[in-house]
Write an enzyme that holds these catalytic residues in place. Sequence first.
Site, mmCIF file in Angstrom:
data_model
loop_
_atom_site.group_PDB
_atom_site.id
_atom_site.type_symbol
_atom_site.label_atom_id
_atom_site.label_comp_id
_atom_site.label_asym_id
_atom_site.label_seq_id
_atom_site.Cartn_x
_atom_site.Cartn_y
_atom_site.Cartn_z
ATOM 1 C CB SER A 37 -86.067 -38.348 71.829
ATOM 2 O OG SER A 37 -85.028 -38.161 72.732
ATOM 3 C CE LYS A 38 -78.905 -41.747 69.603
ATOM 4 N NZ LYS A 38 -77.635 -42.167 68.949
ATOM 5 N NE ARG A 39 -80.864 -35.299 74.622
ATOM 6 C CZ ARG A 39 -81.191 -34.550 73.918
ATOM 7 N NH1 ARG A 39 -82.530 -33.928 73.958
ATOM 8 N NH2 ARG A 39 -80.145 -33.956 73.216
#
Length: 188
Positions: A37-39
């Site tokens: 996840s880029k988050r």
Amino acid sequence: YLSSAPKYNLLYSAFGWEPPVYIHVEHIMRDATHKLSKRDGDASFEDFRAKGYLTEAILNYILLLGWAPKGEQEIFTLDEMIEAFDLSGISKSPAIFDRAKLDHFNAVYLRSMEPAAFARAAEPYIRQSVKGDFDDAYADFGNGTVGAVNFGLRYPGQFRDFFKSAWLAVHPDASIDDLAVGQALTSH
């Protein structure tokens, strides 16, 4: 996404287009319990490209995360990927992203490059390493030496140390101060 498919189908109908057949592939995981996840700070395709990973190596590696080819071949050209791809090989299980495996794929692609192509790929990293007149440094060093020794590199962070060593070997009177230790060239 499954919930968006009906909206997309309405758009296709509105434009008079045939809706595609949708398929779902499992998530790519950071580890056994967490999705990439880029988050959470995981790298995107663009991040790897910005670090100098070759597009072909990234595509080849990502393809094999969710798909198993028939036979033993792991390294594919883009045309071979397209030719070999078959929906029956799509995995029903999530795959775990392995940075070392991506580095291996990138190394294979780097080693397969012609010396001049490798030198062009290395040029941005050499530019970030040289203080002063890059054109003189590259003309003097880059075209021949960089392309001739691509066999030992697996990932872009190695360009800095390789270039530093190679530059000093070619220019024994130079000092380490003649090179900038570029922030963009840190190892991963």
